[in-house]
Write a protein that holds these residues in place. Structure first.
Motif, PDB file in Angstrom:
ATOM      1  N   ARG A 138     -10.201  -5.218   0.855  1.00  0.00           N
ATOM      2  CA  ARG A 138      -9.524  -6.112  -0.233  1.00  0.00           C
ATOM      3  C   ARG A 138      -8.226  -5.825  -0.566  1.00  0.00           C
ATOM      4  O   ARG A 138      -7.277  -6.720  -0.812  1.00  0.00           O
ATOM      5  CB  ARG A 138     -10.319  -6.110  -1.375  1.00  0.00           C
ATOM      6  CG  ARG A 138     -11.840  -6.433  -1.386  1.00  0.00           C
ATOM      7  CD  ARG A 138     -12.260  -7.508  -0.546  1.00  0.00           C
ATOM      8  NE  ARG A 138     -13.902  -7.673  -0.520  1.00  0.00           N
ATOM      9  CZ  ARG A 138     -14.485  -7.331   0.362  1.00  0.00           C
ATOM     10  NH1 ARG A 138     -14.151  -6.766   1.338  1.00  0.00           N
ATOM     11  NH2 ARG A 138     -15.854  -7.750   0.293  1.00  0.00           N
ATOM     12  N   LEU A 139      -7.812  -4.365  -0.352  1.00  0.00           N
ATOM     13  CA  LEU A 139      -6.423  -4.186  -0.841  1.00  0.00           C
ATOM     14  C   LEU A 139      -5.467  -4.370   0.371  1.00  0.00           C
ATOM     15  O   LEU A 139      -4.425  -4.769   0.174  1.00  0.00           O
ATOM     16  CB  LEU A 139      -6.361  -2.631  -0.983  1.00  0.00           C
ATOM     17  CG  LEU A 139      -6.983  -2.113  -2.332  1.00  0.00           C
ATOM     18  CD1 LEU A 139      -7.007  -0.632  -2.400  1.00  0.00           C
ATOM     19  CD2 LEU A 139      -6.373  -2.846  -3.496  1.00  0.00           C
ATOM     20  N   LEU A 181      -5.076   3.574  -1.010  1.00  0.00           N
ATOM     21  CA  LEU A 181      -6.399   3.278  -0.206  1.00  0.00           C
ATOM     22  C   LEU A 181      -7.189   4.419  -0.643  1.00  0.00           C
ATOM     23  O   LEU A 181      -6.796   5.669  -0.968  1.00  0.00           O
ATOM     24  CB  LEU A 181      -6.226   3.215   1.252  1.00  0.00           C
ATOM     25  CG  LEU A 181      -5.417   1.964   1.621  1.00  0.00           C
ATOM     26  CD1 LEU A 181      -5.131   2.194   3.250  1.00  0.00           C
ATOM     27  CD2 LEU A 181      -6.105   0.579   1.481  1.00  0.00           C
ATOM     28  N   LEU A 188       1.023  -1.054   0.039  1.00  0.00           N
ATOM     29  CA  LEU A 188       0.060   0.073   0.041  1.00  0.00           C
ATOM     30  C   LEU A 188       0.933   1.414  -0.001  1.00  0.00           C
ATOM     31  O   LEU A 188       1.998   1.506   0.688  1.00  0.00           O
ATOM     32  CB  LEU A 188      -0.846   0.044   1.258  1.00  0.00           C
ATOM     33  CG  LEU A 188      -1.748  -1.281   1.364  1.00  0.00           C
ATOM     34  CD1 LEU A 188      -2.480  -1.149   2.863  1.00  0.00           C
ATOM     35  CD2 LEU A 188      -2.759  -1.583   0.060  1.00  0.00           C
ATOM     36  N   LEU A 220      -6.959  -4.988 -11.037  1.00  0.00           N
ATOM     37  CA  LEU A 220      -5.811  -5.625 -10.380  1.00  0.00           C
ATOM     38  C   LEU A 220      -5.299  -6.818 -11.270  1.00  0.00           C
ATOM     39  O   LEU A 220      -4.380  -7.127 -11.438  1.00  0.00           O
ATOM     40  CB  LEU A 220      -6.275  -6.185  -8.921  1.00  0.00           C
ATOM     41  CG  LEU A 220      -6.045  -5.407  -8.057  1.00  0.00           C
ATOM     42  CD1 LEU A 220      -6.891  -5.733  -6.685  1.00  0.00           C
ATOM     43  CD2 LEU A 220      -4.570  -5.139  -7.611  1.00  0.00           C
ATOM     44  N   ALA A 236      -0.544   0.030  -4.604  1.00  0.00           N
ATOM     45  CA  ALA A 236      -1.928   0.702  -4.510  1.00  0.00           C
ATOM     46  C   ALA A 236      -2.261   1.411  -3.506  1.00  0.00           C
ATOM     47  O   ALA A 236      -1.765   1.735  -2.495  1.00  0.00           O
ATOM     48  CB  ALA A 236      -2.670  -0.688  -4.162  1.00  0.00           C
ATOM     49  N   ASN A 266     -10.899  -0.925   0.600  1.00  0.00           N
ATOM     50  CA  ASN A 266      -9.557  -0.831   1.330  1.00  0.00           C
ATOM     51  C   ASN A 266      -9.450  -2.218   2.110  1.00  0.00           C
ATOM     52  O   ASN A 266      -8.121  -2.532   2.130  1.00  0.00           O
ATOM     53  CB  ASN A 266      -9.543   0.106   2.602  1.00  0.00           C
ATOM     54  CG  ASN A 266      -9.800   1.654   1.641  1.00  0.00           C
ATOM     55  OD1 ASN A 266      -9.375   1.647   0.636  1.00  0.00           O
ATOM     56  ND2 ASN A 266      -9.862   2.483   2.630  1.00  0.00           N
ATOM     57  N   LEU A 281     -12.305  -2.587  -9.547  1.00  0.00           N
ATOM     58  CA  LEU A 281     -11.235  -3.008  -8.965  1.00  0.00           C
ATOM     59  C   LEU A 281     -10.386  -4.171  -9.065  1.00  0.00           C
ATOM     60  O   LEU A 281      -9.246  -4.478  -9.482  1.00  0.00           O
ATOM     61  CB  LEU A 281     -11.658  -3.054  -7.168  1.00  0.00           C
ATOM     62  CG  LEU A 281     -10.594  -3.879  -6.353  1.00  0.00           C
ATOM     63  CD1 LEU A 281      -9.637  -2.558  -5.929  1.00  0.00           C
ATOM     64  CD2 LEU A 281     -11.240  -3.872  -4.875  1.00  0.00           C
TER      65      LEU A 281
END
Ligand code: TXA
Ligand code: MG
Length: 327
Positions: A319-320, A306, A239, A291, A304, A317, A287
């Protein structure tokens, strides 16, 4: 997806319903992500779902129904469940309730509760009705991989293992349903998803808690739905810190929300912008496809960003963070 079912789709639905009644597995479109469906009453078919996905048997499945009445054949409702079902179904809300005794243990991973939802997708609803069965269906990806939001994603990941994939076009919501437990003293969100916490709080007229993420310990079943490192691309993903400038590099893939401050495209291998307009609903819809596009050579690392931690930003967020291995 239009709002009427074509004769060709009708024929596919009839074929898929027949497969399901005969113990088959069907790739099913929903408004959130594609599901891998089997008859809830057929333990052998349900076991195949776990095998095909490579999913541990302690992670229970969601049962998909065409309406609330059918939901109560697998789950025991209380007043709150009836209220939420009436307000939110069909839609991206999964309710965890005490189960009806007839539900096979495999579906619930032996828990006393069962997860149930009514998907907001014409083809899914038509399929459930044509089969005449509630359908157990996890997302149609291999365990811990990116969720599929197009029929082609299902074919690519699970291809030969599935009897038939119904193509319902790209998923409108793009992140999985919100899983809400109604088994405790207060409603608790086990997984943020397509129905926002704010909307639930408005409907319930009270604050709704969000379960803490727990890390998966070797061998011990975690709280269901709380597995770390879910939804992961193949490349390592990290992130972007709040105060950090976007990094540069020929092996980098960048995943940005609005793209406002992205570096020139030439300074990285690839970049994806989820929503130029800064619309979280559009970002959710894009999303997993974004990806997937990033997750191939020459990209070897993904960074990535947020979203603001509210509305659908909560689900995105989540999932990230899981993709970054932060559980
Ligand atoms: O949008 C969705 O929910 C998609 C589409 C296909 O409907 N389905 C989906 O299924 O995301 P799956 O299996 O990938 O995720 C189901 C989640 C898991 O986190 C599971 O642990 C949780 O629901 N779950 C299922 N039964 C449960 C139960 N009895 N108690 C607590 N959590 C449960
Ligand atoms: Mg899943």
């Amino acid at each position: 997806m239009t709002d009427a079912i074509t004769p060709a789709q009708q024929a596919s639905i009839a074929a898929a319903a027949m497969r399901l009644r005969a113990g088959g597995l069907v790739g099913m479109p929903t408004e959130t992500v594609y599901g891998l469906a089997a008859s809830v009453w057929d333990p052998a078919a349900v076991l195949r779902i776990f095998h095909v996905k490579g999913r541990p048997l302690f992670d229970p499945l969601i049962v998909h129904v065409a309406d609330a009445e059918q939901a109560w054949t697998v789950a025991q409702p209380n007043a709150l469940a009836r209220h939420l079902a009436q307000q939110c179904w069909p839609g991206p809300l999964t309710l965890v309730l005490p189960r009806q005794a007839a539900v096979p243990d495999l579906v619930t991973a032996g828990l006393d509760s069962v997860a149930v939802r009514c998907p907001d997708h014409l083809l899914a609803l038509a399929l459930i009705r044509a089969a005449g069965l509630p359908l157990a269906a996890p997302s149609a990806n291999r365990f811990a991989c990116l969720s599929p939001t197009r029929a082609a994603d299902v074919v690519e990941q699970l291809g030969a293992a599935v009897d038939l994939v119904l193509d319902g076009g790209p998923c409108r919501v793009g992140v999985e349903s919100t899983v809400l437990s109604l088994c405790g003293e207060r409603p608790l969100i086990l997984r943020p998803g397509g129905l926002t916490r704010e909307r639930l709080e408005a409907l319930l007229d009270s604050p709704v808690g969000l379960a803490a993420r727990t890390i998966l310990d070797e061998g011990s079943p975690p709280a269901p739905g709380m597995l770390a490192s879910h939804y992961a691309p193949r490349c390592p993903l990290r992130l972007r810190r709040g105060d950090e400038a976007w990094p540069k590099g020929g092996d980098l893939g960048l995943l940005a929300f609005t793209g406002a401050d992205l570096p020139p495209a030439a300074s990285v291998a690839s970049q994806e912008i989820l929503s130029w307009a800064g619309d979280p609903a559009q970002a959710a819809m894009e999303l997993f496809a974004a990806l997937r596009r990033l997750d191939r050579p020459p990209v070897r690392r993904i960074v990535a960003e947020l979203l603001p931690e509210q509305g659908l930003g909560l689900a995105i967020n989540d999932r990230l963070r899981r993709a970054a291995g932060l559980g």
